[in-house]
Design a protein around this motif. Structure first.
Motif, PDB file in Angstrom:
ATOM      1  N   LEU A  50     -25.430  -9.633  -7.213  1.00  0.00           N
ATOM      2  CA  LEU A  50     -24.632  -8.462  -8.208  1.00  0.00           C
ATOM      3  C   LEU A  50     -24.617  -9.346  -9.671  1.00  0.00           C
ATOM      4  CD1 LEU A  50     -22.688  -6.473  -8.922  1.00  0.00           C
ATOM      5  CD2 LEU A  50     -21.064  -8.194  -8.065  1.00  0.00           C
ATOM      6  N   ARG A  51     -24.494 -10.686  -9.489  1.00  0.00           N
ATOM      7  CA  ARG A  51     -24.632 -11.565 -10.761  1.00  0.00           C
ATOM      8  C   ARG A  51     -25.806 -11.149 -11.659  1.00  0.00           C
ATOM      9  NH1 ARG A  51     -21.565 -16.056 -10.699  1.00  0.00           N
ATOM     10  NH2 ARG A  51     -22.036 -15.869  -8.557  1.00  0.00           N
ATOM     11  N   ALA A  52     -26.890 -11.241 -11.049  1.00  0.00           N
ATOM     12  CA  ALA A  52     -27.990 -10.959 -11.810  1.00  0.00           C
ATOM     13  C   ALA A  52     -28.276  -9.573 -12.458  1.00  0.00           C
ATOM     14  CB  ALA A  52     -29.309 -11.101 -10.913  1.00  0.00           C
ATOM     15  N   VAL A  53     -27.840  -8.562 -11.594  1.00  0.00           N
ATOM     16  CA  VAL A  53     -27.692  -7.226 -11.976  1.00  0.00           C
ATOM     17  C   VAL A  53     -26.719  -6.959 -13.269  1.00  0.00           C
ATOM     18  CG1 VAL A  53     -27.337  -4.774 -11.151  1.00  0.00           C
ATOM     19  CG2 VAL A  53     -28.506  -6.371  -9.709  1.00  0.00           C
ATOM     20  N   LEU A  54     -25.612  -7.387 -12.985  1.00  0.00           N
ATOM     21  CA  LEU A  54     -24.756  -7.151 -14.124  1.00  0.00           C
ATOM     22  C   LEU A  54     -25.204  -7.814 -15.386  1.00  0.00           C
ATOM     23  CD1 LEU A  54     -21.237  -7.856 -12.414  1.00  0.00           C
ATOM     24  CD2 LEU A  54     -22.120  -5.525 -12.985  1.00  0.00           C
ATOM     25  N   ALA A  55     -25.755  -8.917 -15.364  1.00  0.00           N
ATOM     26  CA  ALA A  55     -26.356  -9.588 -16.643  1.00  0.00           C
ATOM     27  C   ALA A  55     -27.568  -8.743 -17.113  1.00  0.00           C
ATOM     28  CB  ALA A  55     -26.998 -10.974 -16.191  1.00  0.00           C
ATOM     29  N   GLU A  56     -28.218  -8.014 -16.220  1.00  0.00           N
ATOM     30  CA  GLU A  56     -29.378  -7.292 -16.708  1.00  0.00           C
ATOM     31  C   GLU A  56     -28.858  -6.137 -17.400  1.00  0.00           C
ATOM     32  OE1 GLU A  56     -32.470  -4.821 -14.269  1.00  0.00           O
ATOM     33  OE2 GLU A  56     -33.286  -6.859 -14.662  1.00  0.00           O
ATOM     34  N   LEU A  57     -27.777  -5.353 -16.788  1.00  0.00           N
ATOM     35  CA  LEU A  57     -27.333  -4.354 -17.419  1.00  0.00           C
ATOM     36  C   LEU A  57     -26.745  -4.468 -18.904  1.00  0.00           C
ATOM     37  CD1 LEU A  57     -25.726  -2.670 -14.146  1.00  0.00           C
ATOM     38  CD2 LEU A  57     -27.613  -1.864 -15.394  1.00  0.00           C
ATOM     39  N   ARG A  58     -25.959  -5.629 -18.693  1.00  0.00           N
ATOM     40  CA  ARG A  58     -25.480  -6.029 -20.064  1.00  0.00           C
ATOM     41  C   ARG A  58     -26.645  -6.120 -21.230  1.00  0.00           C
ATOM     42  NH1 ARG A  58     -20.877 -10.348 -21.451  1.00  0.00           N
ATOM     43  NH2 ARG A  58     -20.398  -9.581 -23.610  1.00  0.00           N
ATOM     44  N   VAL A  59     -27.669  -6.899 -20.863  1.00  0.00           N
ATOM     45  CA  VAL A  59     -28.703  -6.796 -21.757  1.00  0.00           C
ATOM     46  C   VAL A  59     -29.210  -5.360 -22.273  1.00  0.00           C
ATOM     47  CG1 VAL A  59     -31.082  -7.655 -22.035  1.00  0.00           C
ATOM     48  CG2 VAL A  59     -29.621  -9.245 -20.985  1.00  0.00           C
ATOM     49  N   GLU A  60     -29.149  -4.592 -21.233  1.00  0.00           N
ATOM     50  CA  GLU A  60     -29.528  -3.084 -21.703  1.00  0.00           C
ATOM     51  C   GLU A  60     -28.690  -2.498 -22.407  1.00  0.00           C
ATOM     52  OE1 GLU A  60     -30.866  -1.393 -18.041  1.00  0.00           O
ATOM     53  OE2 GLU A  60     -32.039  -2.901 -17.431  1.00  0.00           O
TER      54      GLU A  60
END
Length: 244
Positions: A50-60
């Motif tokens: 989940l941590r990696a997905v949230l970080a990626e979504l924020r970049v997007e």
């Protein structure tokens, strides 16, 4: 997954606190994992933390997380499409990540692997970017108060086995950054959800259930709407103006 499982709420609450700069990503995910164990997100062809997905979504460009607590006939917090709505209704809860021009839906389910691993597996799905029709915080608080009084009157004459003191489970309240009213409404909704669960365990007769059933159903609806309104309060324009 039972809708009272305290997992979608913490993800929305602490995720929004992180997005607003009130906490770090690691601290936010730690609080979510405290509630439900290790968290992974299933996407087409892959599973990631989940941590990696949230970080990626924020970049997007993710700007907020929204809570949905739907029930059959009441898709509270959802606008579609059908696949996401049906999965969320089956789970009793979901989270929507808001991005520029699109949304990503996250639907939780228990994730058990072997005898010792117990966590949450979120399925990522396309979600309609249209904002859902959910109550404002003040409206939800007013409805919750009225439903609470009606349920108390309906249950006053219902006898059954002693329910004891209801347990509040793992819901630790909202994260930093929410208005005071949102904290108050979320706390009251959590307590009333525990009361509803206790009422369902009292072993009352069918006649007694017929007397109190309508009031309890309305209270359940009010509790769900209050929880959604409290967790989504950071999206209300009035919050930006400092409403308390």
């Amino acid at each position: 997954m039972h809708p009272d499982s305290p997992i979608s709420g913490p993800l929305v609450s602490w995720g929004n606190a992180w997005l607003a700069g009130h906490t770090g990503l690691d601290a936010a995910v730690d609080r979510v994992e405290r509630a439900g164990g290790p968290q992974i997100v299933a996407e087409p062809g892959a599973e990631r933390p989940l941590r990696a997905v949230l970080a990626e979504l924020r970049v997007e460009g993710m700007t907020a997380l929204r809570l949905a607590l739907p029930a059959a006939g009441d898709p509270l917090g959802l606008t579609g499409p059908a696949a996401f709505t049906m999965a969320a209704v089956d789970a009793g809860q979901a989270v929507t990540a808001v991005l520029p021009g699109r949304c990503v839906g996250l639907v939780p389910a228990p994730d058990r692997r072997g005898s010792s691993y117990a966590g949450i597996r979120w399925t990522a799905m396309d979600a309609d970017p249209a904002p859902p029709d959910v109550p404002a915080l003040a409206e939800a608080e007013h409805a919750l108060t009225g439903a609470m009084r009606a349920a108390a009157e309906a249950l006053a004459g219902v006898d059954g086995p002693p329910a004891g003191r209801p347990r509040l489970g793992g819901d630790e309240g909202l994260a930093p950054g929410y208005p005071a009213r949102a904290h108050r409404v979320a706390a009251l909704a959590a307590r009333l959800a525990a009361v509803l669960a206790a009422a369902g365990e009292r072993g009352v007769t069918s006649r007694q259930l017929a007397t109190s059933g309508a009031a309890l159903r309305e209270l359940d609806r009010a509790v769900r709407r209050a929880r959604v309104a409290a967790h989504n309060a950071v999206l209300e324009p009035r919050h930006a103006a400092g409403e308390r």
